[in-house]
Write a protein that holds these residues in place. Structure first.
Motif, PDB file in Angstrom:
ATOM      1  N   LEU A  11       0.858  -1.186   0.000  1.00  0.00           N
ATOM      2  CA  LEU A  11       0.000   0.000   0.000  1.00  0.00           C
ATOM      3  C   LEU A  11       0.894   1.236   0.000  1.00  0.00           C
ATOM      4  O   LEU A  11       1.748   1.382   0.883  1.00  0.00           O
ATOM      5  CB  LEU A  11      -0.904   0.005   1.231  1.00  0.00           C
ATOM      6  N   ILE A  12       0.701   2.102  -0.978  1.00  0.00           N
ATOM      7  CA  ILE A  12       1.413   3.377  -1.024  1.00  0.00           C
ATOM      8  C   ILE A  12       0.433   4.479  -0.667  1.00  0.00           C
ATOM      9  O   ILE A  12      -0.617   4.626  -1.306  1.00  0.00           O
ATOM     10  CB  ILE A  12       2.016   3.649  -2.413  1.00  0.00           C
ATOM     11  N   ILE A  13       0.758   5.251   0.350  1.00  0.00           N
ATOM     12  CA  ILE A  13      -0.012   6.438   0.737  1.00  0.00           C
ATOM     13  C   ILE A  13       0.870   7.629   0.396  1.00  0.00           C
ATOM     14  O   ILE A  13       1.918   7.836   1.012  1.00  0.00           O
ATOM     15  CB  ILE A  13      -0.371   6.422   2.229  1.00  0.00           C
ATOM     16  N   SER A  14       0.477   8.407  -0.595  1.00  0.00           N
ATOM     17  CA  SER A  14       1.373   9.432  -1.129  1.00  0.00           C
ATOM     18  C   SER A  14       0.704  10.791  -1.189  1.00  0.00           C
ATOM     19  O   SER A  14      -0.313  10.973  -1.871  1.00  0.00           O
ATOM     20  CB  SER A  14       1.849   9.042  -2.531  1.00  0.00           C
ATOM     21  N   SER A  15       1.278  11.744  -0.478  1.00  0.00           N
ATOM     22  CA  SER A  15       0.931  13.156  -0.617  1.00  0.00           C
ATOM     23  C   SER A  15       1.962  13.986   0.119  1.00  0.00           C
ATOM     24  O   SER A  15       2.295  13.683   1.278  1.00  0.00           O
ATOM     25  CB  SER A  15      -0.449  13.471  -0.056  1.00  0.00           C
TER      26      SER A  15
END
Length: 262
Positions: free
Chosen positions: A83-87
């Motif tokens: 899971l990539i959580i990107s911001s």
């Protein structure tokens, strides 16, 4: 449960928009290996992280934690996937916004995210990935972004003097690594210039994407690039001479339309 969760939390103006576009445009090809939560999935959470970076108060931190945990609870099953959580706004606002001087909220926010993930998915690997940039280039790009998207009236020389410490992104990487109990990986924008997918390549390395699949992925055009210096100077003058957000934005839009029509 995801086998690995990677927090890509910035920093601003380090190729993050292009990185997220790369993930989004290749999401079908990557679907068997990666699940994504990008900034357009995280609007309520990012409103809280921006608020926390501004106010640093316990109530806003509670909002951050609650909204992050709700996002985790709403995830579908994704066994064996990363899971990539990107911001970039997982670290809060871009320094220079209001009275915000630096990224000192970032270690606090990332610790809170790590703690929530650890409790929700105790067997998952938790990694942090940060993108950086040389101080001079970062300062120029950050100033340009403020001139374009806010009412910034400060010229670059003054901005550079005031926010020099905020540009020391490598130092902030080390600060985060010393305060968050998760492996912290980072890559400089300049070092990724010749990679097929830029700063997305080191992130995909962390996801262990097969090389055969990597060769099929498409690189989007660079996004949110800096405007030409003469356009920025005209926008700076608009910020200095137009009162009110609506009048200022209308003048900037007219300027950009005029440039595009040439």
């Amino acid at each position: 449960m995801p086998r690995r969760i990677i927090l890509h939390a910035g920093f601003h103006k380090t190729g993050t928009t292009t990185l997220q576009a790369t993930l989004r445009e290749n999401r079908t090809a990557l679907k068997k290996h990666i699940a994504l939560r990008l900034r357009w999935h995280l609007k309520d959470l990012l409103s809280a992280t921006r608020g926390y970076s501004t106010w640093r108060d316990p109530l806003t931190m509670l909002k951050v934690q609650d909204r992050f945990e709700r996002m985790l609870n709403d995830l579908p099953g994704m066994p064996r996937r990363s899971l990539i959580i990107s911001s970039e706004e997982l670290c809060g606002h871009l320094p220079g916004r209001g009275d915000l001087m630096d990224y000192s909220a970032a270690p606090v926010l990332l610790y809170a995210f790590w703690d929530s993930i650890r409790q929700r998915f105790p067997k998952a690997d938790i990694l942090i990935y940060l993108t950086t940039r040389a101080p001079d280039a970062w300062l120029r790009s950050a100033w340009s972004e403020h001139v374009k998207s806010s009412g910034m009236t400060m010229d670059f020389a003054a901005f550079e003097r005031k926010y020099a410490e905020a540009a020391e992104l490598d130092a902030m990487v080390q600060e985060i690594a010393s305060r968050v109990p998760a492996p912290v990986h980072h890559a400089a924008l300049e070092d990724c210039a010749d990679l097929p997918l830029g700063t997305a390549d080191p992130l995909l390395d962390l996801c262990e994407i097969p090389l055969a699949l990597r060769s099929t992925l498409q690189a989007p055009a660079p996004a949110n690039t800096r405007l030409e210096d003469d356009i920025l100077q005209q926008m700076l003058q608009i910020n200095r001479t137009h009162d009110g957000v609506e009048a200022r934005n209308a003048a900037k839009t007219a300027l950009l339309n005029k440039v595009q029509d040439k």
